[in-house]
Design a protein around this motif. Structure first.
Motif, mmCIF file in Angstrom:
data_model
loop_
_atom_site.group_PDB
_atom_site.id
_atom_site.type_symbol
_atom_site.label_atom_id
_atom_site.label_comp_id
_atom_site.label_asym_id
_atom_site.label_seq_id
_atom_site.Cartn_x
_atom_site.Cartn_y
_atom_site.Cartn_z
ATOM 1 N N HIS A 195 -10.407 -30.131 51.037
ATOM 2 C CA HIS A 195 -10.845 -29.200 52.727
ATOM 3 C C HIS A 195 -10.551 -28.162 52.393
ATOM 4 N N GLY A 196 -9.737 -28.205 51.711
ATOM 5 C CA GLY A 196 -9.013 -26.466 50.681
ATOM 6 C C GLY A 196 -10.155 -26.056 50.551
ATOM 7 N N PRO A 197 -11.674 -25.924 49.551
ATOM 8 C CA PRO A 197 -12.093 -25.668 48.743
ATOM 9 C C PRO A 197 -12.853 -24.894 49.611
ATOM 10 N N SER A 198 -13.526 -23.104 49.546
ATOM 11 C CA SER A 198 -14.436 -23.155 50.006
ATOM 12 C C SER A 198 -15.834 -23.243 49.641
ATOM 13 N N HIS A 199 -16.146 -23.140 50.808
ATOM 14 C CA HIS A 199 -17.780 -23.167 50.765
ATOM 15 C C HIS A 199 -18.242 -22.464 49.715
ATOM 16 N N LEU A 200 -18.297 -20.880 49.875
ATOM 17 C CA LEU A 200 -19.321 -20.100 48.795
ATOM 18 C C LEU A 200 -18.562 -20.072 47.943
ATOM 19 N N GLY A 201 -16.995 -20.220 47.789
ATOM 20 C CA GLY A 201 -16.307 -20.523 46.618
ATOM 21 C C GLY A 201 -17.014 -21.828 45.454
ATOM 22 N N VAL A 202 -17.858 -22.444 46.371
ATOM 23 C CA VAL A 202 -18.606 -23.616 45.380
ATOM 24 C C VAL A 202 -19.814 -23.336 44.873
ATOM 25 N N ILE A 203 -20.885 -22.094 45.920
ATOM 26 C CA ILE A 203 -21.603 -21.932 45.559
ATOM 27 C C ILE A 203 -22.112 -20.749 44.476
ATOM 28 N N ALA A 204 -20.527 -20.167 44.749
ATOM 29 C CA ALA A 204 -21.128 -19.186 43.536
ATOM 30 C C ALA A 204 -20.341 -20.071 41.860
ATOM 31 N N HIS A 205 -19.208 -20.958 41.998
ATOM 32 C CA HIS A 205 -19.485 -20.643 40.518
ATOM 33 C C HIS A 205 -20.445 -22.016 40.506
ATOM 34 N N THR A 206 -20.536 -22.538 41.447
ATOM 35 C CA THR A 206 -21.812 -23.613 39.945
ATOM 36 C C THR A 206 -23.121 -22.264 39.671
ATOM 37 N N ALA A 207 -23.634 -21.192 40.814
ATOM 38 C CA ALA A 207 -24.434 -20.477 40.021
ATOM 39 C C ALA A 207 -24.461 -19.942 38.760
ATOM 40 N N ALA A 208 -22.733 -19.651 38.935
ATOM 41 C CA ALA A 208 -22.394 -19.557 36.871
ATOM 42 C C ALA A 208 -22.448 -20.148 35.919
ATOM 43 N N LEU A 209 -21.913 -21.320 36.859
ATOM 44 C CA LEU A 209 -22.161 -22.777 34.961
ATOM 45 C C LEU A 209 -23.969 -22.996 35.702
ATOM 46 N N ARG A 210 -24.771 -22.686 36.607
ATOM 47 C CA ARG A 210 -25.854 -23.017 36.065
ATOM 48 C C ARG A 210 -26.780 -21.567 35.242
ATOM 49 N N ASP A 211 -26.721 -20.508 35.560
ATOM 50 C CA ASP A 211 -27.788 -19.637 35.732
ATOM 51 C C ASP A 211 -26.706 -17.882 35.076
ATOM 52 N N GLY A 212 -25.109 -18.398 34.899
ATOM 53 C CA GLY A 212 -24.869 -17.166 34.265
ATOM 54 C C GLY A 212 -24.174 -17.331 32.967
ATOM 55 N N THR A 213 -24.835 -17.567 32.232
ATOM 56 C CA THR A 213 -24.152 -17.442 30.555
ATOM 57 C C THR A 213 -24.690 -16.949 29.963
ATOM 58 N N ALA A 214 -26.156 -16.457 30.016
ATOM 59 C CA ALA A 214 -26.513 -15.200 29.521
ATOM 60 C C ALA A 214 -25.111 -13.436 29.434
ATOM 61 N N TRP A 215 -24.851 -13.485 31.260
ATOM 62 C CA TRP A 215 -23.823 -12.634 31.434
ATOM 63 C C TRP A 215 -22.733 -12.938 30.922
ATOM 64 N N LEU A 216 -22.267 -14.115 30.777
ATOM 65 C CA LEU A 216 -20.859 -15.113 30.313
ATOM 66 C C LEU A 216 -21.242 -14.645 28.737
ATOM 67 N N ASP A 217 -22.622 -14.812 28.190
ATOM 68 C CA ASP A 217 -22.162 -14.126 26.469
ATOM 69 C C ASP A 217 -22.215 -12.813 26.392
ATOM 70 N N ALA A 258 -26.725 -16.073 44.463
ATOM 71 C CA ALA A 258 -26.378 -17.057 45.123
ATOM 72 C C ALA A 258 -25.465 -16.787 46.462
ATOM 73 N N VAL A 259 -24.847 -15.924 46.839
ATOM 74 C CA VAL A 259 -23.003 -15.597 47.868
ATOM 75 C C VAL A 259 -24.005 -15.325 49.239
ATOM 76 N N THR A 260 -24.609 -14.273 48.550
ATOM 77 C CA THR A 260 -25.340 -12.942 49.653
ATOM 78 C C THR A 260 -27.367 -14.355 50.260
ATOM 79 N N ASP A 261 -27.669 -14.495 49.311
ATOM 80 C CA ASP A 261 -28.554 -16.004 49.838
ATOM 81 C C ASP A 261 -27.510 -16.837 51.125
ATOM 82 N N ALA A 262 -27.080 -17.178 50.392
ATOM 83 C CA ALA A 262 -25.805 -18.680 51.608
ATOM 84 C C ALA A 262 -26.152 -17.654 53.316
ATOM 85 N N LEU A 263 -24.272 -16.007 53.078
ATOM 86 C CA LEU A 263 -24.609 -15.185 53.493
ATOM 87 C C LEU A 263 -25.727 -14.856 54.412
ATOM 88 N N ARG A 264 -26.744 -14.424 54.229
ATOM 89 C CA ARG A 264 -28.330 -14.916 55.063
ATOM 90 C C ARG A 264 -28.517 -15.791 55.867
#
Length: 392
Positions: free
Chosen positions: A273-295, A57-63
């Protein structure tokens, strides 16, 4: 609700992926504070690679050059979906959320909404040292309500603290750490309902730091504070930061109960205005698609807790340790070793292993250390070996 007594996700244990040589190439606080001969098992950073969905998610945003300002409610929607699946909580209302830079800065903003200069804020020591630092820098007054000998909330002690905090009139808040850092205690629904009842009785506003909520293992059950009866006027902070090792990608969410919606609405626009846009993207991806990694991580942490218990029994039987049910932190009582109020200094100077001193955690912290067990079994074993060598 999802429980993870053992990993069935098919993901590799992230704690077993990185070598010590590769970790030492990192430039973050954990790996740059001490000389290279020191094994760092202190600050809350995990020795893991990032979950692949987050990297993607972060790499795609950077591209795309998508590095502007954050917008929208995707983070809150992802957290609401995660909360429903993970904790069986359907009460996270996206319209009662706000993106903040990180949990502690969110705590500061919530305390500004419900208290004024000089007002008391109750905390439960031993507790995360920034609770003291941020509250005092905010010109609020800390009132301690220590945990019991079992490292759980003591309702009588808490009520006495609420009584003292509100005795002169005025406003008061309670900064709740749930799950608790450094002990790993997971507060039960019954305990949290009792907190809510006491808070309403004394007019104390509860602000819950729930940053470690994803890191609950085994049969323990995380209960969001805003889900318990009587918590309608509560405020909470959540983040994917700790669960997915995203401290350097700044973002968190402030949540309000139905009775606190008007308070949250008063938060100044510039806070968002303080949060990072890339941070929001990363956290959103973790919650949506990172549960197998979390387990997979949770299974690895459960293994490391068992390993640590065995290592301490074998090499450092004088240390008292009550394994936590959450976080990746271990609270070690070293008082029987005769190392004084700050055993972390002894383990560092004699054993070349860095642990967090218990003193900054407040009342009950002297003679204790906090150990970060989110590392490989080999590094954890070497850390305990060095601790034992420091006593010889």
């Amino acid at each position: 609700m999802t429980r993870t007594p053992q990993d069935r996700s098919g993901e590799p244990n992230p704690l077993r992926v990185l070598t010590l040589d590769r970790l030492r190439r990192r430039t973050s606080m954990k790996w740059r504070t001490y000389p290279e001969d020191v094994l760092p098992l202190w600050v809350a950073e995990m020795d893991v690679p990032l979950a692949e969905p987050v990297v993607r998610a972060v790499t795609d945003a950077l591209r795309l050059g998508d590095t502007g300002y954050p917008a929208g409610t995707a983070y809150a929607e992802a957290l609401a979906d995660f909360a429903g699946k993970r904790w069986g909580w359907s009460g996270l209302a996206v319209e009662r959320t706000a993106v903040v830079p990180d949990v502690m800065l969110g705590v500061v903003e919530m305390l500004k909404l419900v208290t004024g200069p000089g007002d008391p804020v109750v905390v439960n020591p031993p507790v995360y040292p920034p609770f003291y630092q941020f509250v005092e820098h905010l010109d609020r007054r800390v009132v301690e309500a220590p945990l019991g000998a079992d490292l759980r909330l003591d309702p009588e002690v808490l009520e006495d603290a609420f009584r003292r905090a509100t005795g002169a009139g005025g406003r008061a808040a309670y900064l709740l750490c749930s799950p608790h850092n450094p002990t790993g205690t997971v507060h039960t629904a019954t305990e949290l309902a009792a907190v809510a009842a006491l808070a309403e009785r004394y007019g104390v506003r509860v602000v819950a730091d729930e940053i470690h909520a994803p890191l609950v293992t085994g049969d323990a059950r995380f209960v969001p504070y805003l889900s318990v009866p009587g918590a309608e006027r509560g405020l909470a902070l959540m983040s994917a930061s700790k669960g997915w090792n995203l401290a350097g990608l700044k973002a968190a969410l402030a949540l309000a109960g139905p009775g606190a919606a008007a308070d949250l609405a008063r938060m100044p626009e510039e806070v968002g205005h303080g949060p990072s846009h890339l941070g929001v993207i990363a956290h959103t991806a973790a919650l949506r698609d990172g549960t197998a990694w979390l387990d997979a991580l949770l299974a690895g942490l459960a293994d490391n807790r068992r390993l640590l218990t065995g290592l301490l029994a074998e090499h450092l039987p004088g240390i008292a340790h009550l394994p936590g049910e959450a976080t990746y932190l271990a609270w070690l009582d070293c008082r029987a070793l005769g190392l004084g109020e700050d055993p972390a200094e002894v383990f560092l100077s004699r054993g070349r292993v860095a642990l967090s001193s218990g003193i900054p955690f407040g009342t009950g912290g002297a003679g204790h250390v906090r150990l970060n067990l989110a590392t490989s079994p080999e590094v954890l074993s070497e850390g305990v070996r060095r601790m034992a060598a420091a006593l010889r």
